[in-house]
Design an enzyme around this catalytic site. Sequence first.
Site, PDB file in Angstrom:
ATOM      1  N   GLY D  75       0.812  -1.227   0.000  1.00 16.24           N
ATOM      2  CA  GLY D  75       0.000   0.000   0.000  1.00 16.24           C
ATOM      3  C   GLY D  75       0.833   1.259   0.000  1.00 16.24           C
ATOM      4  O   GLY D  75       0.491   2.249   0.651  1.00 16.24           O
ATOM      5  N   ASN D 129       3.989   5.497 -11.580  1.00  9.57           N
ATOM      6  CA  ASN D 129       3.277   4.281 -11.214  1.00  9.57           C
ATOM      7  C   ASN D 129       1.787   4.542 -11.334  1.00  9.57           C
ATOM      8  O   ASN D 129       1.167   5.107 -10.445  1.00  9.57           O
ATOM      9  CB  ASN D 129       3.673   3.897  -9.782  1.00  9.57           C
ATOM     10  CG  ASN D 129       2.935   2.679  -9.288  1.00  9.57           C
ATOM     11  OD1 ASN D 129       2.103   2.120  -9.985  1.00  9.57           O
ATOM     12  ND2 ASN D 129       3.247   2.267  -8.076  1.00  9.57           N
ATOM     13  N   CYS D 132      -0.816   0.895  -9.139  1.00 12.14           N
ATOM     14  CA  CYS D 132      -0.738   0.158  -7.881  1.00 12.14           C
ATOM     15  C   CYS D 132      -2.107  -0.414  -7.527  1.00 12.14           C
ATOM     16  O   CYS D 132      -3.081   0.320  -7.399  1.00 12.14           O
ATOM     17  CB  CYS D 132      -0.253   1.042  -6.750  1.00 12.14           C
ATOM     18  SG  CYS D 132      -0.115   0.081  -5.233  1.00 12.14           S
ATOM     19  N   GLY D 266      12.093  -7.949  -9.506  1.00  9.92           N
ATOM     20  CA  GLY D 266      11.426  -7.626  -8.246  1.00  9.92           C
ATOM     21  C   GLY D 266      11.476  -8.767  -7.246  1.00  9.92           C
ATOM     22  O   GLY D 266      12.391  -8.871  -6.433  1.00  9.92           O
TER      23      GLY D 266
HETATM   24  C1  LIG Z   1       6.475  -6.180  -2.187  1.00 14.54           C
HETATM   25  C2  LIG Z   1       6.271  -5.463  -3.483  1.00 14.54           C
HETATM   26  C3  LIG Z   1       6.104  -4.066  -3.490  1.00 14.54           C
HETATM   27  C4  LIG Z   1       5.918  -3.388  -4.690  1.00 14.54           C
HETATM   28  N1  LIG Z   1       5.795  -2.024  -4.684  1.00 14.54           N
HETATM   29  C5  LIG Z   1       5.728  -1.342  -5.866  1.00 14.54           C
HETATM   30  C6  LIG Z   1       5.737   0.080  -5.911  1.00 14.54           C
HETATM   31  O1  LIG Z   1       5.850   0.756  -4.885  1.00 14.54           O
HETATM   32  N2  LIG Z   1       5.643   0.706  -7.128  1.00 14.54           N
HETATM   33  C7  LIG Z   1       5.542  -0.023  -8.285  1.00 14.54           C
HETATM   34  O2  LIG Z   1       5.460   0.576  -9.358  1.00 14.54           O
HETATM   35  N3  LIG Z   1       5.546  -1.367  -8.276  1.00 14.54           N
HETATM   36  C8  LIG Z   1       5.638  -2.043  -7.096  1.00 14.54           C
HETATM   37  N4  LIG Z   1       5.678  -3.434  -7.107  1.00 14.54           N
HETATM   38  C9  LIG Z   1       5.613  -4.151  -8.382  1.00 14.54           C
HETATM   39  C10 LIG Z   1       7.012  -4.506  -8.892  1.00 14.54           C
HETATM   40  O3  LIG Z   1       7.783  -3.346  -9.100  1.00 14.54           O
HETATM   41  C11 LIG Z   1       6.929  -5.322 -10.189  1.00 14.54           C
HETATM   42  O4  LIG Z   1       6.233  -4.561 -11.149  1.00 14.54           O
HETATM   43  C12 LIG Z   1       6.216  -6.625 -10.006  1.00 14.54           C
HETATM   44  O5  LIG Z   1       6.509  -7.178  -8.751  1.00 14.54           O
HETATM   45  C13 LIG Z   1       6.518  -7.650 -11.096  1.00 14.54           C
HETATM   46  O6  LIG Z   1       7.877  -8.007 -11.106  1.00 14.54           O
HETATM   47  P1  LIG Z   1       8.450  -9.321 -10.336  1.00 14.54           P
HETATM   48  O7  LIG Z   1       7.598 -10.478 -10.716  1.00 14.54           O
HETATM   49  O8  LIG Z   1       9.871  -9.427 -10.761  1.00 14.54           O
HETATM   50  O9  LIG Z   1       8.319  -9.041  -8.857  1.00 14.54           O
HETATM   51  C14 LIG Z   1       5.861  -4.114  -5.906  1.00 14.54           C
HETATM   52  C15 LIG Z   1       6.024  -5.507  -5.890  1.00 14.54           C
HETATM   53  C16 LIG Z   1       6.238  -6.182  -4.711  1.00 14.54           C
HETATM   54  C17 LIG Z   1       6.413  -7.676  -4.745  1.00 14.54           C
END
Ligand SMILES: Cc1cc2nc3c(=O)[nH]c(=O)nc-3n(C[C@H](O)[C@H](O)[C@H](O)COP(=O)(O)O)c2cc1C
Lengths: 311, 311, 305, 305
Positions: D75, D129, D132, D266
């Site tokens: 969040g 972003n 979200c 990520g």
């Molecule tokens: C714990 C967590 C927090 C995240 N917070 C953000 C965020 O603050 N802003 C954002 O654009 N994406 C956020 N994401 C999304 C990631 O940047 C990414 O787009 C997404 O996890 C897919 O990549 P992955 O499968 O390698 O994790 C978050 C993902 C995770 C797992």
Amino acid sequence: MTQVNQSQLRPDGAGLNQATGSGPLKATSGQLEYAAEVVSCHQLNAGTYWLQIYCPAVALSCQPGQFVNLSCSQFLRRPFGVAQVDRAAGIIAIGIQLKGQGSADLAASRPGRALSVLGPLGQGFTLPQPGTEQLSSGSGQPPLLLAAGGGSGLFPLLFALHEARLQGCRTAAVLGFRSRDRVVLADSFRAVCSDGLTLATDDGSLGVRGTVATALAQLELLPGEPEGQNVARAGQAVTVIACGPKPMLAAAASWSRSRQYPCQVSLEERMACGFGLCRTCACQITREGRTEMLRVCYEGPVFNAEEVFPE
Amino acid sequence: MTQVNQSQLRPDGAGLNQATGSGPLKATSGQLEYAAEVVSCHQLNAGTYWLQIYCPAVALSCQPGQFVNLSCSQFLRRPFGVAQVDRAAGIIAIGIQLKGQGSADLAASRPGRALSVLGPLGQGFTLPQPGTEQLSSGSGQPPLLLAAGGGSGLFPLLFALHEARLQGCRTAAVLGFRSRDRVVLADSFRAVCSDGLTLATDDGSLGVRGTVATALAQLELLPGEPEGQNVARAGQAVTVIACGPKPMLAAAASWSRSRQYPCQVSLEERMACGFGLCRTCACQITREGRTEMLRVCYEGPVFNAEEVFPE
Amino acid sequence: MSLSVDLSVQVGPSRLKNPVVAASGTFGFGREAQAFMDLKRLGGISAKAVTVEPRLGNLPPRTAETASGLLNSVGLQNPGLQHYLAHELPFMQSAGFFIVQNIAGDTVEDYVQLAEALDQTAVQVIELNLSCPNVKHGLSFGAKPPLIREVTAAVRKVTTKPLWVKLTPNVTSIAEAAQAAREGGADAVSLINTLLGLAIDWRSRRPILHNNTGGLSGPAVKPVALRMVNEVYRTVDLPIVGMGGIMTAEDVLEFMLAGASCVQVGTANLLHPQAMPQIIRDLERLCQEQGIARLSQLVGQLQLW
Amino acid sequence: MSLSVDLSVQVGPSRLKNPVVAASGTFGFGREAQAFMDLKRLGGISAKAVTVEPRLGNLPPRTAETASGLLNSVGLQNPGLQHYLAHELPFMQSAGFFIVQNIAGDTVEDYVQLAEALDQTAVQVIELNLSCPNVKHGLSFGAKPPLIREVTAAVRKVTTKPLWVKLTPNVTSIAEAAQAAREGGADAVSLINTLLGLAIDWRSRRPILHNNTGGLSGPAVKPVALRMVNEVYRTVDLPIVGMGGIMTAEDVLEFMLAGASCVQVGTANLLHPQAMPQIIRDLERLCQEQGIARLSQLVGQLQLW
Ligand SMILES: Cc1cc2nc3c(=O)[nH]c(=O)nc-3n(C[C@H](O)[C@H](O)[C@H](O)COP(=O)(O)O)c2cc1C
Ligand SMILES: Cc1cc2nc3c(=O)[nH]c(=O)nc-3n(C[C@H](O)[C@H](O)[C@H](O)COP(=O)(O)OP(=O)(O)OC[C@H]3O[C@@H](n4cnc5c(N)ncnc54)[C@H](O)[C@@H]3O)c2cc1C
Ligand SMILES: Cc1cc2nc3c(=O)[nH]c(=O)nc-3n(C[C@H](O)[C@H](O)[C@H](O)COP(=O)(O)OP(=O)(O)OC[C@H]3O[C@@H](n4cnc5c(N)ncnc54)[C@H](O)[C@@H]3O)c2cc1C
Ligand SMILES: Cc1cc2nc3c(=O)[nH]c(=O)nc-3n(C[C@H](O)[C@H](O)[C@H](O)COP(=O)(O)O)c2cc1C
Ligand code: FES
Ligand code: FES
């Protein structure tokens, strides 16, 4: 090059199902999935392993050319042709060529590892029947099974040759490898080939220089066969079975066609279930002039060559 | 109820890091993930296991109250408080209560299993310092560490009591269980409690009938303590540490508060990384009247009780 | 001690003996599975999609493994309506299970023709597949609420059979799609079909699937499926047939809590031939353990925070 | 023998020393990781989203494990713009890595204010972003192409920094969304943010996440991410920052073949602290093995059937 220990196979064939030639049957036991256990796993050469699995139900009913679908570390199971069966001991063996994570995981199995086995799956080879064909050919000679294989395709051929031999067929094989140090199971194959084993290597470091196709073309000229004479002496029944890369299958099919030998090829395709439900393993088969999409896992993996490679 | 073999811990504490009380340090070695190996895993009772892991780097630097995040069969790692450390042998031990698939997988570990260990993680307990506090309390008696625990929370307390004892603190513990047959590690705890171990069972089948809260409330009346007198004799320094279910932590906190004992509680929260990156493990902490969301894995898992349970 | 448990469920006008239905495309017409399973024990079978004309489907490879999931691009291979009526349906009828017939088409007329042909048959439910990602026009129907409404309404006119409308998850609002199905006269929505995905063989620099893209199914998609089921449950007044990644009886409970009246099991059948019988046994055991006398009580009982 | 390999990539106006960027929200502002990694070796870090005001984020539990994936509902917890400018940005600047700053807001004005504040700073890229799933209005921006266009254009006016617009995959057409970002003046699109999902604890009959739903990430979503990257690559003329389930160097190659100019990693960081350094080393090795002198040659080289 390691020889597989054949001691667990009783040389007289006692205890073996002699009805192999009657054509593969669907498992009708009402079961398909078995909890099995790894007996042993050892390396044949760099990249090739031999895995023995205790799974009596599959050992009992499995026919040459059929396969099993094995659980592993990955999401999907992995299909492997059955390479050897010891019905008395309840053991099946498969040859594993390392490819990706699934084969690597299985190749790393230690004795005692629990595996879920689906099998026996698919329609296997139809082996020549010494009894009937011998009569019909009128030659007095038992029919010949000629197996052509390469890559991971050679493993199931071992089982087929073994069974054919037990049933009194003559047997021969042509196997292709990249080079001398990639050759596996040569002694095991030699033991089940009454009429000779021909090896081919791409670089000529052992046997014929070239592919299985090269070796097939030269087959008449090989030592042990009078020059100009076919492995199948005039008028005798020859059945060809082939398993391996698609170009090799095509070569075996065309070689057979030109000699009017019936030829069966065993196909591979990516599959999800392995037992007929999902139709992801479809291959194009031509029957009665029409193209059908049949299941490698269910109607196959063995098909008549002319259905796979129509003229 | 099985006693843990403590033989691997040298009773004189030789070879142990004596600087425990200086407050936990972040791992600064530049490494966080270690390839480790299971030494042994045995069952303590139905549903509880004791897992020993060879991981010298973590054994060397781990402080009581810190935890490790272990690879297992599931997608995420699983966090476990370190329950025992043998620095000389390079071994850490954790207690595992079966919960779901991850804990079950770890509990089924055989010796030699490779594990990836992240650790030591988080901020551990701040243990009383015999040197300084003894002086300040002026009583001539070493300070007392009182540990309150239940469920999977009791495991890290064993490590804390052991360290405190080695440093010359007096130690006592109050542990809660569902019933007599769920009691684990009682002898191990007894061995590190100089000032008594109190057991409570919900059904009264052993020790105090009731919860840890019940037992804490009755603590003055227990055998070995003169009636009406506190475990901490008047004027003496008592530090309370608690680990277990939230209601138990709350009870320990309020019991401590009413006696003006400093109390630290160790929290649990679902976590993805365990080392501060993702902020999924947040807990509400009240500092200077303001609510903050701090990380159980990074600022915690140990917090001052009044920060977790503000008045 | 052993509580007698009622596993039966009501899905709109239909009563199923238990909530476990085979998902379309993962169980053929039930023929292959009868060798190793008593088909009558299932809640039902949603048979492989039928189209007006026979279809050969896509060229292989048709499947690719992914993390906790699989892509497929079978492409609606099926023998066509005539063959179906002559050979498959009679088999299914004789096998005696609850028949859900999945139908697919390129035009509204296709769907109407199929539904008309099924109307006087033993088929118990018609499932409109508006969402196949592996054929040219497959997604276009399911992605546009007005088209969903139109095709559902057109089919509704020609049959009194219960209609389940199967929706694609590849949309911005699954609730709008479900609402359109409701307005068109659906008796239930089936959620979810597969997510559109791509797998690449980096060595050959080609997609693994000959069709390039395929539909993602299996446990990987379960969180998305549960979210969509619950979203529709909370916003649209229509029974839900839930699916996507169900492997165990616990998964079934999760889908029912989220709002599914019954479920379909797809990919699990491909990995474990006994998946559905096992799930049904486990459902009974879980209900006994938890003191749940009627499984259908659970539908929609998820308590949001 | 050992070929010298050029791992650097061009993303619109920006040059990165290698394509491996930490994904926003999975790496904080880089502070924690400096203890076990040389941050300068990374292609860059997309720092945790910053909002105008500080945010405490959602109540726990904030994560749930799923098959080959995880749900999160952090969040947008962050210290707010002022604190960020005073404390986090100076740290990042001194650490010397390529800074992508992810920003999030409830209104167009929020984004504009954030971008204005960053315009004269050391931040190298601003990542909008728009997607979200864990905050009230998070999805609404990213789900509507006209809004994507509007907010991108508004931000474009107040800063000359490269703009990456991060899109949600929870839409019917990712290509339309990307096209809108392009029209608004984006320099690249970041694909994909998390898929909206739900996990349920069937015993307590509650969602596991306190926020009820959360965003799905990890290998489970990789096929969907690859499909969207390729879909946008083929239809929209805009560089792509690819992500979703990347765990290995091979995964990076797949995303680049599909059309990504660089990638973000990520969830892998959360499981394996050394994931990114390892991926970078493996990329170099793979390129050597395959005789690829310039990694960026691969971008979009996927050969469709
Ligand atoms: C714990 C967590 C927090 C995240 N917070 C953000 C965020 O603050 N802003 C954002 O654009 N994406 C956020 N994401 C999304 C990631 O940047 C990414 O787009 C997404 O996890 C897919 O990549 P992955 O499968 O390698 O994790 C978050 C993902 C995770 C797992
Ligand atoms: C009927 C049949 C019999 C087979 N018999 C043998 C045998 O006896 N010995 C042997 O070494 N190999 C055999 N194979 C090939 C073997 O199944 C694959 O090499 C193996 O599945 C690769 O898995 P992996 O995880 O190591 O590789 P990966 O490439 O990582 O596998 C990824 C996915 O692709 C599938 N796949 C990859 N290669 C093939 C292939 N050639 N055929 C079908 N699916 C494939 C896998 O099953 C898996 O789903 C057979 C295949 C089939 C279809
Ligand atoms: C700092 C810390 C120290 C811990 N120390 C111990 C210990 O010493 N001994 C012990 O037995 N247990 C301990 N736990 C709890 C232990 O981590 C969980 O019981 C375990 O993760 C459950 O995994 P599972 O797969 O068996 O259960 P599942 O419920 O299937 O796990 C599903 C997911 O929820 C998470 N989860 C479930 N329960 C908890 C929990 N109580 N806390 C945090 N995450 C949870 C899991 O990590 C996993 O991601 C500790 C937890 C934390 C946070
Ligand atoms: C191999 C395969 C073929 C499928 N064919 C169809 C189909 O013909 N009609 C249809 O509506 N859905 C089809 N589906 C989708 C499934 O019915 C189901 O919606 C999806 O797989 C999600 O459930 P699961 O995760 O349990 O598999 C198919 C799925 C698979 C895996
Ligand atoms: S793999 Fe499923 S039908 Fe052949
Ligand atoms: S679990 Fe990732 S920050 Fe605590």
